[in-house]
Design an enzyme around this catalytic site. Structure first.
Site, short mmCIF file in Angstrom:
data_model
loop_
_atom_site.label_atom_id
_atom_site.label_comp_id
_atom_site.label_asym_id
_atom_site.label_seq_id
_atom_site.Cartn_x
_atom_site.Cartn_y
_atom_site.Cartn_z
CB THR A 1 -0.90 -0.01 1.26
OG1 THR A 1 -1.49 1.27 1.43
CG2 THR A 1 -0.11 -0.31 2.53
CG ASP A 2 -1.11 4.98 -1.10
OD1 ASP A 2 -1.71 4.35 -0.20
OD2 ASP A 2 -1.67 5.86 -1.78
CD GLU A 3 -3.53 3.61 4.37
OE1 GLU A 3 -3.33 3.42 5.57
OE2 GLU A 3 -4.66 3.71 3.87
CE1 TYR B 1 -3.48 -2.71 5.61
CE2 TYR B 1 -3.33 -0.36 5.13
CZ TYR B 1 -3.38 -1.67 4.69
OH TYR B 1 -3.31 -1.95 3.34
CE LYS C 1 0.01 -4.64 2.98
NZ LYS C 1 -0.34 -5.98 2.42
P1 NAD Z 1 -9.72 -7.53 1.98
O1 NAD Z 1 -9.78 -7.25 3.45
O2 NAD Z 1 -10.93 -7.30 1.15
O3 NAD Z 1 -9.29 -9.05 1.76
C1 NAD Z 1 -8.30 -9.68 2.51
C2 NAD Z 1 -8.45 -11.19 2.31
O4 NAD Z 1 -7.41 -11.84 3.05
C3 NAD Z 1 -9.78 -11.74 2.82
O5 NAD Z 1 -10.34 -12.62 1.86
C4 NAD Z 1 -9.39 -12.51 4.08
O6 NAD Z 1 -10.23 -13.62 4.35
C5 NAD Z 1 -7.97 -12.94 3.74
N1 NAD Z 1 -7.15 -13.21 4.94
C6 NAD Z 1 -7.02 -12.42 6.04
N2 NAD Z 1 -6.20 -13.00 6.93
C7 NAD Z 1 -5.79 -14.18 6.37
C8 NAD Z 1 -4.92 -15.20 6.80
N3 NAD Z 1 -4.30 -15.16 7.99
N4 NAD Z 1 -4.71 -16.26 5.98
C9 NAD Z 1 -5.32 -16.33 4.77
N5 NAD Z 1 -6.17 -15.37 4.32
C10 NAD Z 1 -6.40 -14.31 5.12
O7 NAD Z 1 -8.48 -6.71 1.47
P2 NAD Z 1 -8.24 -5.99 0.06
O8 NAD Z 1 -8.77 -4.61 0.14
O9 NAD Z 1 -8.66 -6.90 -1.02
O10 NAD Z 1 -6.63 -5.87 0.09
C11 NAD Z 1 -5.82 -6.93 -0.40
C12 NAD Z 1 -4.35 -6.54 -0.28
O11 NAD Z 1 -4.11 -5.36 -1.00
C13 NAD Z 1 -3.91 -6.26 1.15
O12 NAD Z 1 -2.61 -6.79 1.31
C14 NAD Z 1 -3.89 -4.74 1.25
O13 NAD Z 1 -2.93 -4.30 2.19
C15 NAD Z 1 -3.49 -4.38 -0.17
N6 NAD Z 1 -3.95 -3.07 -0.63
C16 NAD Z 1 -5.29 -2.74 -0.54
C17 NAD Z 1 -5.72 -1.52 -1.05
C18 NAD Z 1 -7.17 -1.13 -0.97
O14 NAD Z 1 -7.51 0.03 -1.28
N7 NAD Z 1 -8.09 -2.00 -0.59
C19 NAD Z 1 -4.80 -0.63 -1.63
C20 NAD Z 1 -3.45 -1.00 -1.69
C21 NAD Z 1 -3.05 -2.24 -1.21
O1 DAU Z 2 -4.16 3.90 0.35
C1 DAU Z 2 -4.34 2.50 0.28
C2 DAU Z 2 -5.20 2.04 1.44
O2 DAU Z 2 -6.53 2.50 1.17
C3 DAU Z 2 -5.20 0.52 1.62
O3 DAU Z 2 -3.91 0.12 1.96
C4 DAU Z 2 -6.19 0.10 2.71
O4 DAU Z 2 -6.24 -1.32 2.79
C5 DAU Z 2 -7.56 0.63 2.33
O5 DAU Z 2 -8.49 0.31 3.35
C6 DAU Z 2 -7.50 2.14 2.12
O6 DAU Z 2 -7.26 2.82 3.37
P1 DAU Z 2 -8.06 4.16 3.79
O7 DAU Z 2 -8.03 4.30 5.25
O8 DAU Z 2 -7.61 5.32 2.97
O9 DAU Z 2 -9.53 3.74 3.25
P2 DAU Z 2 -11.00 3.94 3.87
O10 DAU Z 2 -11.96 3.57 2.80
O11 DAU Z 2 -11.14 3.30 5.21
O12 DAU Z 2 -11.07 5.52 4.08
C7 DAU Z 2 -10.89 6.43 2.98
C8 DAU Z 2 -10.96 7.82 3.53
O13 DAU Z 2 -12.31 8.08 3.94
C9 DAU Z 2 -10.11 8.06 4.76
O14 DAU Z 2 -9.56 9.37 4.70
C10 DAU Z 2 -11.09 7.93 5.92
C11 DAU Z 2 -12.38 8.43 5.33
N1 DAU Z 2 -13.61 7.79 5.87
C12 DAU Z 2 -13.65 6.43 5.88
C13 DAU Z 2 -14.79 5.80 6.34
C14 DAU Z 2 -14.85 4.27 6.39
C15 DAU Z 2 -14.69 8.57 6.25
O15 DAU Z 2 -14.65 9.80 6.20
N2 DAU Z 2 -15.81 7.92 6.70
C16 DAU Z 2 -15.90 6.56 6.77
O16 DAU Z 2 -16.96 6.04 7.22
#
Ligand code: NAD
Ligand code: DAU
Length: 354
Positions: free
Chosen positions: A131-133, A157, A161
């Site tokens: 992630t970019d975080e 989180y 990562k």
């Molecule tokens: P998600 O939470 O939707 O899915 C995570 C999956 O991992 C789930 O299916 C869960 O059951 C599985 N899991 C959790 N713990 C496990 C374990 N111990 N063993 C096996 N499986 C397990 O997450 P996502 O949003 O699809 O993100 C996937 C990946 O991408 C993560 O590594 C996250 O850090 C990264 N990422 C997400 C975003 C985003 O915006 N969602 C952005 C950048 C990177």
């Molecule tokens: O940048 C990549 C990341 O983006 C991933 O690594 C994470 O897995 C993914 O969850 C996401 O993280 P964020 O914290 O940015 O996503 P989220 O959707 O939780 O929140 C997006 C923005 O919106 C953040 O600034 C918080 C705000 N927010 C979020 C929720 C859930 C609100 O204002 N209200 C809300 O109810």
């Protein structure tokens, strides 16, 4: 790439990735390893093209014996590692599973991969999805994150990562494991669990619930459609150089409030409220997230230049399509909303902020 292990393939991005790979790589066999935590759903994998080329295994990436057996039984040559605890707010309320899955789980996979790779040809790849975080938070005017930006994670989180990224690089440097890493911005699109901003706003919007905006909604994220993210990972697998990191993003900079207002405007057109009020009337400002990162912005020039990847969907188009997807998949939405954990979590998070 012949036999690929996708960890976390029943989650949001992982399931979109499995679907894309089966559609576009006709020779590939895919094994998904997923624990099916609250975030993983078998329904996410129910409509796969060529399902006979996909095997689902429920299990934990921290289980070394299981991971060893999968790598050996399925002659895995490529691992794409998505499995993680992924929600920042949950990491603030309860960080332990983040340490276990994101750090210990990645370590377990790396150890198993090192053993499997040592017994194999040079054709092996461990791709780590990050992630970019990990780069921290930008203020207005700061340059965008790139592959050389120093790490500065702020939430449990992002710290977990960052630790996993460091472990992956350590296995490349110390043992020569052929790895690649991608650091991507915020994804949105089909099958996203509605604890995250965009699906939460869509579903609360449709059902007349409050739309909880943290603080004043001034924070800025870079948004990328999940299918574009999956396409970028495929390019890295095909042509990325081992040992390299690639930053991936959507090249946009809306505030959270702008995103929420755009969703409201789309809902006003597609599903107007019975009382004639705009969906914006549901916006509720709530207590800000502790340690809330202000802005993310990601420089995609390396992956564009070296691998020819660019995001293909404009944010407005992607949001319209995403609203349509949630409107046309009521069975999926119902099954998620009925999960016991979901309502318990939403209540706990909402109370924390009121
Ligand atoms: P998600 O939470 O939707 O899915 C995570 C999956 O991992 C789930 O299916 C869960 O059951 C599985 N899991 C959790 N713990 C496990 C374990 N111990 N063993 C096996 N499986 C397990 O997450 P996502 O949003 O699809 O993100 C996937 C990946 O991408 C993560 O590594 C996250 O850090 C990264 N990422 C997400 C975003 C985003 O915006 N969602 C952005 C950048 C990177
Ligand atoms: O940048 C990549 C990341 O983006 C991933 O690594 C994470 O897995 C993914 O969850 C996401 O993280 P964020 O914290 O940015 O996503 P989220 O959707 O939780 O929140 C997006 C923005 O919106 C953040 O600034 C918080 C705000 N927010 C979020 C929720 C859930 C609100 O204002 N209200 C809300 O109810």
């Amino acid at each position: 790439m012949k036999n690929i292990l996708v960890t976390g393939g029943a989650g949001f991005i992982g399931s979109n990735f499995v679907r894309s790979l089966l559609a576009y790589e006709p020779e590939l066999q895919i094994v998904t390893l997923d624990l099916l935590t609250y975030a993983g759903k078998l329904e996410n994998l129910s409509d796969l093209p060529s399902p006979e080329r996909h095997t689902f295994i429920q299990g934990d990436i921290c289980d070394r014996t299981l991971v060893d057996r999968i790598l050996s039984d399925h002659a895995i040559d490529t691992i794409v590692h998505f499995a993680a605890e992924s929600h920042v707010d949950r990491s603030i309320l309860g960080p332990m599973p983040f340490i276990q899955t994101n750090i210990v789980g990645t370590f377990t996979l790396l150890e198993a991969a090192k053993t499997a790779w040592a017994g194999k040809s040079s054709k092996f790849r461990f791709h780590h999805v990050s992630t970019d975080e990990v780069f921290g938070s930008l203020q207005p005017g700061d340059p965008a994150f790139n592959e050389r930006t120093p790490y500065d994670p702020h939430s449990p989180y992002s710290a977990s990562k960052a630790a996993s990224d460091h472990l992956v690089r350590a296995y490349a440097t110390t043992y020569g494991l052929p790895v690649t890493i991608s650091n991507c911005s915020n994804n949105y699109g089909p099958y996203q669990f509605p604890e995250k901003l965009i699906p939460l706003m869509i579903l609360n919007g449709i059902t007349g619930k409050p739309l909880p905006v943290y603080g004043q909604g001034a924070q800025i994220r870079d948004w990328l459609h999940v299918v574009d993210h999956c396409e970028a990972i495929v390019r890295i697998l095909r042509a990325g150089k081992t040992g390299e990191t690639y930053c991936i993003g959507g090249d946009n900079q809306p505030t959270n409030l702008e995103i929420v207002r755009t969703i409201c405007e789309i809902l006003d057109r597609k599903v107007p409220r019975a009382d004639g009020q705009p969906h914006e009337s549901q916006i509720t400002y709530v207590t800000d997230r502790p340690g809330h990162d202000f802005r993310y912005d990601i420089d995609i020039s390396k992956i564009s230049r070296e691998l020819g990847w660019h995001p293909s969907r404009a944010l407005q188009t992607g949001l319209e399509e995403t609203v349509d997807w949630y409107l046309t998949h009521p069975a999926w939405v119902d099954s998620v909303l009925q999960k016991q954990d979901f309502s318990v979590w939403m209540d706990a998070n909402y109370q924390e902020r009121n």
